[in-house]
Design an enzyme around this catalytic site. Structure first.
Site, PDB file in Angstrom:
ATOM      1  N   ARG A 142      13.372  32.750 -15.662  1.00 37.98           N
ATOM      2  CA  ARG A 142      14.281  33.083 -16.936  1.00 37.98           C
ATOM      3  C   ARG A 142      15.241  33.974 -16.476  1.00 37.98           C
ATOM      4  O   ARG A 142      15.506  34.846 -16.982  1.00 37.98           O
ATOM      5  CB  ARG A 142      13.422  33.655 -17.978  1.00 37.98           C
ATOM      6  N   GLN A 202      19.396  29.017 -16.270  1.00 35.08           N
ATOM      7  CA  GLN A 202      19.035  28.391 -17.557  1.00 35.08           C
ATOM      8  C   GLN A 202      19.232  27.032 -17.886  1.00 35.08           C
ATOM      9  O   GLN A 202      18.712  26.405 -18.494  1.00 35.08           O
ATOM     10  CB  GLN A 202      20.150  29.154 -18.540  1.00 35.08           C
ATOM     11  N   ASP A 227      16.340  25.028 -16.952  1.00 33.65           N
ATOM     12  CA  ASP A 227      15.073  25.653 -17.519  1.00 33.65           C
ATOM     13  C   ASP A 227      14.433  24.415 -18.482  1.00 33.65           C
ATOM     14  O   ASP A 227      14.801  24.372 -19.873  1.00 33.65           O
ATOM     15  CB  ASP A 227      15.361  26.833 -18.207  1.00 33.65           C
ATOM     16  N   SER A 266      12.562  25.671 -21.783  1.00 33.46           N
ATOM     17  CA  SER A 266      13.265  26.089 -22.767  1.00 33.46           C
ATOM     18  C   SER A 266      13.682  24.972 -23.636  1.00 33.46           C
ATOM     19  O   SER A 266      13.800  24.799 -24.938  1.00 33.46           O
ATOM     20  CB  SER A 266      14.501  26.987 -22.609  1.00 33.46           C
ATOM     21  N   TYR A 324       8.885  37.503 -21.258  1.00 35.57           N
ATOM     22  CA  TYR A 324       7.527  37.210 -21.825  1.00 35.57           C
ATOM     23  C   TYR A 324       7.070  38.542 -22.654  1.00 35.57           C
ATOM     24  O   TYR A 324       7.101  39.611 -22.355  1.00 35.57           O
ATOM     25  CB  TYR A 324       6.630  36.657 -20.998  1.00 35.57           C
TER      26      TYR A 324
END
Ligand code: NAD
Length: 372
Positions: free
Chosen positions: A123, A128, A131, A134, A229
Site C-alpha cells: 500500500r 497504487q 493495487d 483497492s 491496516y
C-alpha cells in the site's frame, strides 16, 4: 515474451486483460494470447481482442497455450490440472489466497512457478496503480449499497411530495477503508443519512470530508500497522464496540460492514442479539464475507432473512456484478504491474525478490514458497 489469458473457471465474471491493455502490451513487444470467450461475461468479444492485436485461441488449445506461456494473467488462481501444464519458471499473476487454495500452492511449487499474489501488492503511493485489491474493493463498496437498496422496501432520499414526506433512510457503514469510503459516498449520492465507524482514529476526518457523521466509541488504545491496516482489537474492546454501536444499528435501515484485519479472520461485530434488535425489513450487507464476515448468522455466498425479518446479504465477490468496470480496472492494474517488471533487454519479467514490490507479493519464487 508471451502472455496467456485463460478463460476463468467458476463463477468469475471478470477478465484479466481488456482490448486497451492488449494494445499496450503489444506496444511493449509482448504477445498476448486470449482463450476464446474469456471476456464474454465482461461483454468483451473475441473480435475486440483480435482487433487490439491478441491471438484468440479455441478452448481445446488451453493446455498447449499454458505450456507456451511465459506469463499467465488471471483473476483467480488456476487449478492443479491447469498448473501442471505450465512450464518451469513461468509466471502466474492473480489474486492468490494460498490458505484458500492449498492445492494450487502445491502445484505451483511442483512446477517451479513464480507466483504473484495481487492482494499483497504494497500500500504505497508508487504501487497504487497496481493495487487490484483497492480497485476491486472500491467497486464492492459501490455495489454493496445498491444491493442493500434492492432489498430495502424504502426510498433512500428524503422525498417531500403532495402525498406526504418520506424521511431519508439511514445507512451505517462499519469499517471505512477503500470499500467503506466508497459505500459512504454512494449512499450519500443516493440521498441517505450516513453514519460510519472505524477503529483507526485517522478515519474520522475522512468520514466527515465525505459528508457522513462519525460515530464515536471509546475503545482505548487502537491503531494501524505501517501498511495502513487496522490492528486487531482485544475481545474486551470488541465487546465495547458492539455495546457502543447497537443503538446506531437499531436506528439504521442499511448496515454495511467492511471491517477486516490483515491476514486474520474478520472480527465478529454484529451479533445475533444486535441483528435481532434491528427493525424488520432492514438490511445488513456484509462486505467482509470473503474474510469470514462481520455478522453472526451470515451465510457465505447467500442472502438470508432472519426470523424477525432482517436481511443479511453475504453473496460476496460484489464487484463481479459490475464486471465490465471491474475488468477495466483489474486489467489496468495488471498492465501497470507487468510493465513495471518487464525487462526490455531480456524480454522477460525481473524476478528480484529484493524489489520493493516483489518482496511483498512474490508468494512463490521458482517453486519455493516465500511466506508461511
Ligand atoms: P481493510 O479492507 O483491511 O479493512 C477495512 C476497514 O475495516 C479498515 O478501514 C479497518 O480500519 C477497519 N476495521 C478493522 N477492524 C475494525 C473494527 N473492529 N471495527 C470497525 N472497523 C474496523 O482496509 P483497506 O480498505 O484495505 O484500507 C486500509 C487503509 O489503507 C485505508 O486507510 C486505505 O486508505 C489505505 N490504503 C492505502 C493505499 C495506498 O496508499 N496505496 C491503498 C489501499 C488502501
Amino acid at each position: 515474451m508471451q502472455i496467456f489469458v485463460p478463460r476463468e473457471i467458476s463463477e468469475e465474471t471478470r477478465v484479466a486483460v481488456t482490448p486497451e491493455t492488449v494494445k499496450k502490451f503489444v506496444q511493449l513487444g509482448i504477445s498476448v494470447v486470449v482463450e476464446q470467450g474469456a471476456g464474454e461475461k465482461s461483454l468483451i468479444s473475441d473480435e475486440a481482442y483480435k482487433q487490439a492485436g491478441a491471438r484468440v485461441v479455441l478452448n481445446e488449445k488451453r493446455s498447449s497455450e499454458l505450456q507456451n506461456a511465459d506469463v499467465v494473467l488471471h483473476v483467480l488462481p488456476l487449478d492443479g490440472t491447469d498448473i501442471a501444464h505450465l512450464k518451469p519458471h513461468a509466471w502466474h499473476i492473480s489474486f492468490f489466497d494460498a490458505f484458500r487454495y492449498p492445492e494450487a500452492l502445491e502445484a505451483f511449487k511442483k512446477q517451479q512457478i513464480n507466483v504473484i499474489a495481487l492482494e499483497r501488492i504494497p500500500r504505497t503511493s508508487f504501487a497504487q496503480k497496481m493495487d487490484a485489491l483497492s480497485s476491486q474493493s472500491n467497486l464492492a463498496g459501490y455495489v454493496g449499497v445498491l444491493k442493500g437498496v434492492q432489498y430495502l422496501r424504502k426510498t433512500l432520499p428524503m422525498l417531500v411530495t403532495s402525498a406526504g414526506t418520506l424521511q431519508a433512510a439511514r445507512v451505517f457503514v462499519i469499517g471505512v477503508g477503500v470499500a467503506g469510503l466508497q459505500a459512504i459516498a454512494t449512499a450519500k449520492r443516493l440521498g441517505a443519512r450516513v453514519e460510519a465507524f472505524d477503529t483507526r482514529p485517522e478515519v474520522e476526518e475522512q468520514v466527515r470530508s465525505v459528508g457522513a457523521k462519525f460515530v464515536k466509541i471509546d475503545l482505548g488504545q487502537t491503531g494501524s500497522t505501517q501498511q495502513g491496516y487496522a490492528k486487531a482489537l482485544t475481545d474486551e474492546q470488541l465487546q465495547r464496540q458492539r455495546d457502543g454501536m447497537t443503538a446506531v444499528c437499531v436506528r439504521s435501515d442499511i448496515v454495511i460492514t467492511t471491517a477486516k484485519v490483515f491476514a486474520r479472520k474478520a472480527p465478529l461485530i454484529l451479533t445475533k442479539a444486535m441483528t435481532d434488535a434491528m427493525q424488520p425489513g432492514s438490511v445488513v450487507v456484509d462486505l467482509a464475507v470473503e474474510a469470514g464476515g462481520n455478522t453472526e448468522g451470515l451465510v457465505a455466498g447467500q442472502n438470508v432473512t432472519t426470523p424477525n425479518g432482517v436481511h443479511i446479504l453475504g453473496e460476496g465477490y460484489w464487484e463481479r456484478l459490475v464486471a465490465t468496470s471491474a475488468s477495466q480496472m483489474f486489467a489496468s492494474n495488471l498492465f501497470a504491474l507487468v510493465e513495471y517488471l518487464f525487462d526490455k533487454d531480456t524480454q522477460q519479467l525481473r524476478c528480484d525478490e529484493q524489489d520493493a514490490i516483489l518482496k511483498s507479493c512474490l508468494w512463490v519464487k521458482n517453486g519455493q514458497a516465500r511466506f508461511e
